[in-house]
Design a protein around this motif. Sequence first.
Motif, PDB file in Angstrom:
ATOM      1  N   ASN A  69       0.815  -1.222   0.000  1.00 28.72           N
ATOM      2  CA  ASN A  69       0.000   0.000   0.000  1.00 28.72           C
ATOM      3  C   ASN A  69       0.846   1.268   0.000  1.00 28.72           C
ATOM      4  O   ASN A  69       0.308   2.365   0.127  1.00 28.72           O
ATOM      5  CB  ASN A  69      -0.926   0.028   1.230  1.00 28.72           C
ATOM      6  N   ARG A  70       2.156   1.120  -0.088  1.00 26.73           N
ATOM      7  CA  ARG A  70       3.102   2.256  -0.088  1.00 26.73           C
ATOM      8  C   ARG A  70       2.955   3.134   1.159  1.00 26.73           C
ATOM      9  O   ARG A  70       3.019   4.355   1.097  1.00 26.73           O
ATOM     10  CB  ARG A  70       2.899   3.130  -1.339  1.00 26.73           C
ATOM     11  N   ASP A  71       2.735   2.485   2.300  1.00 29.95           N
ATOM     12  CA  ASP A  71       2.544   3.245   3.530  1.00 29.95           C
ATOM     13  C   ASP A  71       3.802   3.971   3.976  1.00 29.95           C
ATOM     14  O   ASP A  71       3.735   4.988   4.654  1.00 29.95           O
ATOM     15  CB  ASP A  71       2.061   2.317   4.666  1.00 29.95           C
ATOM     16  N   ILE A  72       4.961   3.415   3.621  1.00 30.38           N
ATOM     17  CA  ILE A  72       6.219   4.033   4.052  1.00 30.38           C
ATOM     18  C   ILE A  72       6.331   5.435   3.437  1.00 30.38           C
ATOM     19  O   ILE A  72       6.797   6.366   4.082  1.00 30.38           O
ATOM     20  CB  ILE A  72       7.441   3.185   3.603  1.00 30.38           C
ATOM     21  N   ARG A  73       5.826   5.570   2.196  1.00 27.86           N
ATOM     22  CA  ARG A  73       5.868   6.859   1.517  1.00 27.86           C
ATOM     23  C   ARG A  73       4.985   7.875   2.267  1.00 27.86           C
ATOM     24  O   ARG A  73       5.394   8.988   2.533  1.00 27.86           O
ATOM     25  CB  ARG A  73       5.361   6.681   0.086  1.00 27.86           C
ATOM     26  N   VAL A  74       3.788   7.431   2.614  1.00 29.70           N
ATOM     27  CA  VAL A  74       2.858   8.309   3.338  1.00 29.70           C
ATOM     28  C   VAL A  74       3.466   8.710   4.674  1.00 29.70           C
ATOM     29  O   VAL A  74       3.441   9.870   5.082  1.00 29.70           O
ATOM     30  CB  VAL A  74       1.506   7.584   3.560  1.00 29.70           C
ATOM     31  N   LEU A  75       4.045   7.739   5.345  1.00 28.79           N
ATOM     32  CA  LEU A  75       4.643   7.980   6.650  1.00 28.79           C
ATOM     33  C   LEU A  75       5.836   8.932   6.534  1.00 28.79           C
ATOM     34  O   LEU A  75       6.020   9.816   7.363  1.00 28.79           O
ATOM     35  CB  LEU A  75       5.112   6.637   7.223  1.00 28.79           C
ATOM     36  N   ALA A  76       6.636   8.746   5.485  1.00 29.61           N
ATOM     37  CA  ALA A  76       7.815   9.593   5.279  1.00 29.61           C
ATOM     38  C   ALA A  76       7.380  11.043   5.074  1.00 29.61           C
ATOM     39  O   ALA A  76       7.998  11.960   5.610  1.00 29.61           O
ATOM     40  CB  ALA A  76       8.612   9.097   4.089  1.00 29.61           C
ATOM     41  N   MET A  77       6.290  11.228   4.318  1.00 25.05           N
ATOM     42  CA  MET A  77       5.767  12.583   4.093  1.00 25.05           C
ATOM     43  C   MET A  77       5.337  13.197   5.411  1.00 25.05           C
ATOM     44  O   MET A  77       5.679  14.334   5.730  1.00 25.05           O
ATOM     45  CB  MET A  77       4.544  12.526   3.169  1.00 25.05           C
ATOM     46  N   GLY A  78       4.571  12.428   6.174  1.00 24.08           N
ATOM     47  CA  GLY A  78       4.089  12.903   7.472  1.00 24.08           C
ATOM     48  C   GLY A  78       5.260  13.247   8.370  1.00 24.08           C
ATOM     49  O   GLY A  78       5.303  14.309   9.000  1.00 24.08           O
ATOM     50  N   ASN A  79       6.258  12.353   8.394  1.00 22.47           N
ATOM     51  CA  ASN A  79       7.421  12.564   9.244  1.00 22.47           C
ATOM     52  C   ASN A  79       8.183  13.814   8.840  1.00 22.47           C
ATOM     53  O   ASN A  79       8.721  14.520   9.680  1.00 22.47           O
ATOM     54  CB  ASN A  79       8.368  11.362   9.159  1.00 22.47           C
ATOM     55  N   PHE A  80       8.228  14.047   7.529  1.00 20.33           N
ATOM     56  CA  PHE A  80       8.940  15.226   7.035  1.00 20.33           C
ATOM     57  C   PHE A  80       8.353  16.491   7.663  1.00 20.33           C
ATOM     58  O   PHE A  80       9.067  17.330   8.185  1.00 20.33           O
ATOM     59  CB  PHE A  80       8.855  15.291   5.506  1.00 20.33           C
ATOM     60  N   PHE A  81       7.012  16.594   7.653  1.00 21.83           N
ATOM     61  CA  PHE A  81       6.381  17.796   8.187  1.00 21.83           C
ATOM     62  C   PHE A  81       6.545  17.889   9.704  1.00 21.83           C
ATOM     63  O   PHE A  81       6.788  18.968  10.238  1.00 21.83           O
ATOM     64  CB  PHE A  81       4.893  17.826   7.808  1.00 21.83           C
ATOM     65  N   VAL A  82       6.431  16.773  10.366  1.00 23.35           N
ATOM     66  CA  VAL A  82       6.594  16.802  11.822  1.00 23.35           C
ATOM     67  C   VAL A  82       8.032  17.193  12.169  1.00 23.35           C
ATOM     68  O   VAL A  82       8.281  18.011  13.064  1.00 23.35           O
ATOM     69  CB  VAL A  82       6.203  15.436  12.444  1.00 23.35           C
ATOM     70  N   MET A  83       8.992  16.630  11.425  1.00 28.31           N
ATOM     71  CA  MET A  83      10.405  16.956  11.648  1.00 28.31           C
ATOM     72  C   MET A  83      10.657  18.442  11.392  1.00 28.31           C
ATOM     73  O   MET A  83      11.350  19.108  12.151  1.00 28.31           O
ATOM     74  CB  MET A  83      11.275  16.128  10.687  1.00 28.31           C
ATOM     75  N   LEU A  84      10.064  18.926  10.310  1.00 30.90           N
ATOM     76  CA  LEU A  84      10.255  20.333   9.920  1.00 30.90           C
ATOM     77  C   LEU A  84       9.760  21.263  11.026  1.00 30.90           C
ATOM     78  O   LEU A  84      10.472  22.173  11.446  1.00 30.90           O
ATOM     79  CB  LEU A  84       9.504  20.608   8.614  1.00 30.90           C
ATOM     80  N   THR A  85       8.547  21.007  11.505  1.00 31.60           N
ATOM     81  CA  THR A  85       7.997  21.894  12.535  1.00 31.60           C
ATOM     82  C   THR A  85       8.787  21.779  13.835  1.00 31.60           C
ATOM     83  O   THR A  85       9.004  22.776  14.517  1.00 31.60           O
ATOM     84  CB  THR A  85       6.505  21.603  12.812  1.00 31.60           C
ATOM     85  N   SER A  86       9.245  20.579  14.147  1.00 29.57           N
ATOM     86  CA  SER A  86       9.982  20.434  15.403  1.00 29.57           C
ATOM     87  C   SER A  86      11.331  21.165  15.281  1.00 29.57           C
ATOM     88  O   SER A  86      11.798  21.809  16.217  1.00 29.57           O
ATOM     89  CB  SER A  86      10.137  18.961  15.766  1.00 29.57           C
ATOM     90  N   PHE A  87      11.949  21.104  14.101  1.00 28.23           N
ATOM     91  CA  PHE A  87      13.204  21.804  13.820  1.00 28.23           C
ATOM     92  C   PHE A  87      12.983  23.319  13.950  1.00 28.23           C
ATOM     93  O   PHE A  87      13.756  24.030  14.592  1.00 28.23           O
ATOM     94  CB  PHE A  87      13.629  21.453  12.388  1.00 28.23           C
ATOM     95  N   LEU A  88      11.892  23.793  13.333  1.00 31.87           N
ATOM     96  CA  LEU A  88      11.599  25.230  13.365  1.00 31.87           C
ATOM     97  C   LEU A  88      11.311  25.702  14.788  1.00 31.87           C
ATOM     98  O   LEU A  88      11.729  26.778  15.193  1.00 31.87           O
ATOM     99  CB  LEU A  88      10.381  25.537  12.478  1.00 31.87           C
ATOM    100  N   MET A  89      10.608  24.853  15.540  1.00 33.82           N
ATOM    101  CA  MET A  89      10.274  25.201  16.911  1.00 33.82           C
ATOM    102  C   MET A  89      11.546  25.464  17.712  1.00 33.82           C
ATOM    103  O   MET A  89      11.659  26.449  18.430  1.00 33.82           O
ATOM    104  CB  MET A  89       9.489  24.052  17.551  1.00 33.82           C
ATOM    105  N   THR A  90      12.521  24.556  17.576  1.00 28.45           N
ATOM    106  CA  THR A  90      13.790  24.697  18.292  1.00 28.45           C
ATOM    107  C   THR A  90      14.498  25.981  17.834  1.00 28.45           C
ATOM    108  O   THR A  90      15.022  26.739  18.652  1.00 28.45           O
ATOM    109  CB  THR A  90      14.704  23.482  17.987  1.00 28.45           C
ATOM    110  N   MET A  91      14.481  26.190  16.506  1.00 32.47           N
ATOM    111  CA  MET A  91      15.157  27.355  15.953  1.00 32.47           C
ATOM    112  C   MET A  91      14.551  28.654  16.499  1.00 32.47           C
ATOM    113  O   MET A  91      15.277  29.526  16.968  1.00 32.47           O
ATOM    114  CB  MET A  91      15.012  27.295  14.434  1.00 32.47           C
ATOM    115  N   PHE A  92      13.221  28.733  16.481  1.00 36.67           N
ATOM    116  CA  PHE A  92      12.552  29.947  16.964  1.00 36.67           C
ATOM    117  C   PHE A  92      12.794  30.148  18.449  1.00 36.67           C
ATOM    118  O   PHE A  92      12.925  31.273  18.908  1.00 36.67           O
ATOM    119  CB  PHE A  92      11.038  29.878  16.694  1.00 36.67           C
TER     120      PHE A  92
END
Lengths: 304, 199
Positions: free
Chosen positions: A150-173
């Motif tokens: 079902n290509r779930d890893i792709r969906v998960l990777a996308m989700g993880n990307f956004f969560v990682m991005l926001t967590s990175f930005l949170m630390t930066m801010f």
Amino acid sequence: MSSTSKSFKRDPKLLSRMYLTMIMLGVLYAVFTLFLLRLGIPITFVGIIVGAMAIFQYYMSDKLVLKSSGAKEVSEKQEPKLHEIIKTLADRYNMPMPKVAVIDSAVPNAFATGRNPDNALVAVTTGIQKRLSTRELSAVIGHELAHVANRDIRVLAMGNFFVMLTSFLMTMFFWNMLFGGMGRRREGGGVMMIAYLVTMVVYFVGQMLVLSLTRYREYGADHTGSEISGDPGALADALGKISGTIAQIPDQDLRKMQTANAFLIISASLKNSGSANLFSTHPPVEERIKKLRELEHRMKYGAR
Amino acid sequence: MFRIFTSHKSPKNDWEAIEPILRTEKVLREKGEITPARRAGVIYRVNGANAFIDNLPNEIDSILYDGAGSTKTSYQLKDDSVGMKWIVLEDGNFQDLVSSVYTVGNSISSNGGKNNLIAAVFEFYFSGEINGKTKKLGLRTYCIYRYDRRAFYPFVPTGDKEGDRDRASEAVLANDMRKSGLNIETALTEWMGLWGIPF
């Protein structure tokens, strides 16, 4: 046995909920990006770094998982029965034979990873091999391979990307708020504060959406796996065995635990309290078992 | 009257926790689930920090056979593969066996060895049916008492390897033991096994 066709009857309600969640995620992050750009915060650079990390993770997922989980790839000679189960299932999914690995752990668990069926890896623990019958183990692996199909890893990777991005930005801010920076020292303190608070909200909402998406993918994999095996009851039995009340009875020896505890501040028994944490991204097991039993009934007696 | 939140009292001391096993043994034996028990063991560890514990083998005679509560319980000292010490007790009279187990544990505890005590283990032979079909006649079954939790749980090993245990039988036994009044450990994650019991 069941049909080997790939055109499974999807659960329409599940599909619509899944797409709705994906749309909500997309809208959330699009608005968030516009908001940050409006504030004049250069997020392209951060986006590229996090994106590169996510792509690396996506392409290396099988190798990373092998490394981090202590899974050891096993040959057909070492694990003939396991290989046979996986080969049969892979044939039914029309996918090439995935890599097979075993984790030496008493905790009953199994997972599959890989960005596509050509790079799939299936790993099982020695604990799950011991506790489940061949029929049940086959159902569990069928569920795991459904994630790959079902290509779930792709969906998960996308989700993880956004969560990682926001967590990175949170630390930066956060650090920016404390010490200033990003080329406009001190001026943007208020802006940083707003950006930080908004990112925090987006981070939590985003994570909740990703988690619910993961849960939908679980139901989806239960469904696909059952279609492939033609035996939803086997997965229900397996889930009951590895996550039910009796499964909480541990494999550890009391004497070893007590010796280890002499050097630990937190009791090992507290740390190992069941396997509930394994299922935190999963829907409640009772609910999954209920749905599988319904599917079993439908498969046996046809839809009403 | 105010027992809304606690369904049962937790035992205040080891005797309060151990004594109900007399009734449990009687109930389960009469139900035909277990055969009479004759053996039990107390496990403790030696860490060189307590002279009484280090010298325990020489003290057991006086612990068991001196004073008003003396019994005819025989004992053996054994070491196991994990480096723990066992005092294996044997007595045809279950009441005396229980009393001896308590006495040994209590002497260790009251001589500063509370943290050295690991468990007391009662041996049974299972003769019941599981789910009305599999008759597990003569299967060795243990009732483990954890001193740190003041609670019991059943243990049915199916082999010598760590993790080999019959969880379904244990669940059935625990249910019957609880009904007979024994304080059964409520957290299943604490039901740690003991593989390679030296008796």
